[in-house]
Motif scaffolding. Sequence first.
Motif, PDB file in Angstrom:
ATOM      1  N   ILE A 150       0.831  -1.203   0.000  1.00 50.85           N
ATOM      2  CA  ILE A 150       0.000   0.000   0.000  1.00 50.85           C
ATOM      3  C   ILE A 150       0.866   1.253   0.000  1.00 50.85           C
ATOM      4  CG2 ILE A 150      -1.753   1.290   1.270  1.00 50.85           C
ATOM      5  CD1 ILE A 150      -2.761  -1.246  -0.063  1.00 50.85           C
ATOM      6  N   GLU A 151       1.934   1.222   0.762  1.00 48.62           N
ATOM      7  CA  GLU A 151       2.838   2.375   0.819  1.00 48.62           C
ATOM      8  C   GLU A 151       3.460   2.634  -0.547  1.00 48.62           C
ATOM      9  OE1 GLU A 151       7.090   3.581   2.921  1.00 48.62           O
ATOM     10  OE2 GLU A 151       5.838   2.021   3.832  1.00 48.62           O
ATOM     11  N   ASP A 152       3.882   1.555  -1.236  1.00 50.03           N
ATOM     12  CA  ASP A 152       4.499   1.714  -2.555  1.00 50.03           C
ATOM     13  C   ASP A 152       3.499   2.269  -3.573  1.00 50.03           C
ATOM     14  OD1 ASP A 152       6.826   0.756  -1.510  1.00 50.03           O
ATOM     15  OD2 ASP A 152       6.647  -1.265  -2.378  1.00 50.03           O
ATOM     16  N   ILE A 153       2.260   1.769  -3.502  1.00 49.57           N
ATOM     17  CA  ILE A 153       1.249   2.222  -4.468  1.00 49.57           C
ATOM     18  C   ILE A 153       0.912   3.688  -4.241  1.00 49.57           C
ATOM     19  CG2 ILE A 153      -1.155   1.950  -5.192  1.00 49.57           C
ATOM     20  CD1 ILE A 153      -0.895  -1.029  -4.678  1.00 49.57           C
ATOM     21  N   THR A 154       0.685   4.062  -2.988  1.00 50.17           N
ATOM     22  CA  THR A 154       0.255   5.436  -2.696  1.00 50.17           C
ATOM     23  C   THR A 154       1.380   6.453  -2.863  1.00 50.17           C
ATOM     24  OG1 THR A 154       0.676   5.013  -0.344  1.00 50.17           O
ATOM     25  CG2 THR A 154      -1.578   4.701  -1.144  1.00 50.17           C
ATOM     26  N   SER A 155       2.617   5.988  -2.738  1.00 45.53           N
ATOM     27  CA  SER A 155       3.743   6.921  -2.864  1.00 45.53           C
ATOM     28  C   SER A 155       4.335   6.942  -4.266  1.00 45.53           C
ATOM     29  CB  SER A 155       4.837   6.553  -1.852  1.00 45.53           C
ATOM     30  OG  SER A 155       5.349   5.252  -2.124  1.00 45.53           O
ATOM     31  N   CYS A 156       3.791   6.107  -5.154  1.00 42.85           N
ATOM     32  CA  CYS A 156       4.334   6.027  -6.508  1.00 42.85           C
ATOM     33  C   CYS A 156       4.124   7.349  -7.241  1.00 42.85           C
ATOM     34  CB  CYS A 156       3.671   4.883  -7.264  1.00 42.85           C
ATOM     35  SG  CYS A 156       4.233   4.738  -8.979  1.00 42.85           S
ATOM     36  N   GLU A 157       5.201   7.890  -7.797  1.00 48.01           N
ATOM     37  CA  GLU A 157       5.122   9.144  -8.545  1.00 48.01           C
ATOM     38  C   GLU A 157       5.184   8.921 -10.045  1.00 48.01           C
ATOM     39  OE1 GLU A 157       8.151  11.692  -7.067  1.00 48.01           O
ATOM     40  OE2 GLU A 157       7.217  11.923  -5.079  1.00 48.01           O
ATOM     41  N   ASP A 158       5.361   7.657 -10.449  1.00 49.16           N
ATOM     42  CA  ASP A 158       5.354   7.345 -11.874  1.00 49.16           C
ATOM     43  C   ASP A 158       3.917   7.314 -12.382  1.00 49.16           C
ATOM     44  OD1 ASP A 158       8.105   7.102 -11.813  1.00 49.16           O
ATOM     45  OD2 ASP A 158       8.011   4.942 -11.346  1.00 49.16           O
ATOM     46  N   SER A 159       3.783   7.239 -13.680  1.00 48.27           N
ATOM     47  CA  SER A 159       2.433   7.184 -14.252  1.00 48.27           C
ATOM     48  C   SER A 159       1.800   5.820 -14.065  1.00 48.27           C
ATOM     49  CB  SER A 159       2.480   7.538 -15.741  1.00 48.27           C
ATOM     50  OG  SER A 159       3.358   6.646 -16.425  1.00 48.27           O
ATOM     51  N   ILE A 160       2.644   4.769 -13.892  1.00 46.50           N
ATOM     52  CA  ILE A 160       2.129   3.404 -13.738  1.00 46.50           C
ATOM     53  C   ILE A 160       2.875   2.716 -12.604  1.00 46.50           C
ATOM     54  CG2 ILE A 160       1.769   1.167 -14.841  1.00 46.50           C
ATOM     55  CD1 ILE A 160       1.874   2.544 -17.528  1.00 46.50           C
ATOM     56  N   PHE A 161       2.119   2.031 -11.746  1.00 44.12           N
ATOM     57  CA  PHE A 161       2.717   1.152 -10.748  1.00 44.12           C
ATOM     58  C   PHE A 161       2.518  -0.280 -11.220  1.00 44.12           C
ATOM     59  CE2 PHE A 161       2.370  -1.734  -7.179  1.00 44.12           C
ATOM     60  CZ  PHE A 161       3.515  -1.441  -6.458  1.00 44.12           C
TER      61      PHE A 161
END
Length: 594
Positions: free
Chosen positions: A36-47
């Motif tokens: 969840i942390e990785d998804i919500t903090s992702c700044e790229d256009s795609i996770f």
Amino acid sequence: MNDYLKSYFSIIFIIFFSLFLNAQKSSEVLHVSKLIEDITSCEDSIFQLTDTNVKFDFRIYKDDIAFYSGGNIDYYDSVVKSRDYNVHCEVFLKNVSFREDLIMTFRHIEFNKPVVIFEMDNWWGGFSNCDFKKGLIIVNSNIKDIWFNNCSFNGIYFYNNNIGELSFKRSSFKRDITNTSILLGDIFRDFDLGLVENDNELINTLIINECDFKERTLYTDSSDYQNIFVVGGEFKNVEIDNSNFNKAIFSSNKLNVKSRFEVKESNFGYPLGFNGVNFLKNNTHFDYSLISGGKICLRDHNSDDFFVPYLANSNEQLSDVFNYKELISVYNKFFNMYKTRGDMTSANQCYVDLKEIETKMLAYEYSQNKTLNKFFELYINKFLKLFCDYGTNPAKSLIISFYIIILFAVFYFFFFSSWDQINRGFLIKQYRKILVYLTTDKHLVDFFDENQNEKIQSFNEFKQELSDARNKLPLFFYLLSRPLYQVSILKYKLLKFFYKKSEFNYGEWKNYSFRNRVFKSLLLFSFITFYGLYLFLLRALNSFVLSVNTFSTLGFGDIPVKGLSRYVAVIQGFIGWFLLTIFSVSLISQILQL
């Protein structure tokens, strides 16, 4: 529509396969809170996350407890909500597996881009208070149970998944944003609320409870279509309860429910498509009032004709014999199901709708080939609809029969009957008696004696004969004869007493003062009014009895009417015989439950 979806998913598969070959793999093991942390903090256009095993162990990773489905749920909700999870990138998960012995719940997450899940394994959990603003796609996944509570969707697609239970509760489905994906392009058409469909896999239970399917507000192509939600494939149980489809189309495509099929307390604003539907007759609970009045239809899921329901309500549709027979087959499935359950109210309603379609087909066939046989088939069907709802409503046939009896009784009222002999001659005779009464010294009792003199004289002669033969008769015979005379004469003595007490005219009318004339005029008017009312009621009663007797064909010897009314009575007798026969058949069919 299926061609569209197949081509669409072919593209998705190619993209997924390409990503599978080229994407850099994430770590092989990842715990839930870190995901969840990785998804919500992702700044790229795609996770992107592929080939990963997601662990859920709050004994090691304390933050995982916030996504646990047991324990203090209200506390976990408040903790996650305070974190204000917002996802601003597309989420793509492929071949991600989860721990299968603990239940997880993702709470209060707002996904602002599309979420695509492909070949997920061992998922057991759900989403609570989440918002999928650009849609959710889950394909070819193995899921123990998945639920969505208080969620909002801007389009969903569940295809070919093996799921224990798929549940949507208190959730809303809408299309108010164009779903454009960097990977997939336009994910949904702007009228696609959702699709839950399987080709080869099985969803054990599908639950849609207290959900709202919104009116279409997004018009990038055409405003002629409504939002659609399609369910198809093989399910063990399907339950739809207290949900609102007033502004959207619900349709099934080759829906095969192997165990329990339940639909109740929901609203459907458009005809429901039931192409190739199958369900168990003894374990289906579908409130027919939700789909009565022609809301069962077929929809072509392979083209844009999907939005034109096949209802067999036009010559163009009736000429399509294949779809006509398929629609009749669907109605028969529902009809037989209601009969099996013993729900005769729903069975009757369904049967009436079925016969309405058959009547439309008869009308179409008659327009194409006007033969005498087709004519009678058509109009007998129309008459059965009017008279007894195709044999399902014997009470209605009784009510209509009663109206017919009243109608003929009104007709007989204006014609002479030998039962009461009231006609113009009778009224003139009575009027002449009043003239004599007012212009001579005769009293009411004198008129009574004139009318009844012959009968009273016969009674007195009978009394005299008994007295003369008293010593020649057995005692018991004489004792029985005396009461017979006394009872017979008592009636006339009482009437004579009544006439004496009712007398108000003593002398000729011309000899009265003005005041007496006014008073006696009022009395005379009252007498004539009551006598007229008596004659009216007598004629009405005789007319009604005559009509009942004629309609029911009980028989009364010679018909007590003459002229035109005699021929009308014969016609009524035939009508009564015909209608009572249909009533009997209708009643027997209901007793035998069709």
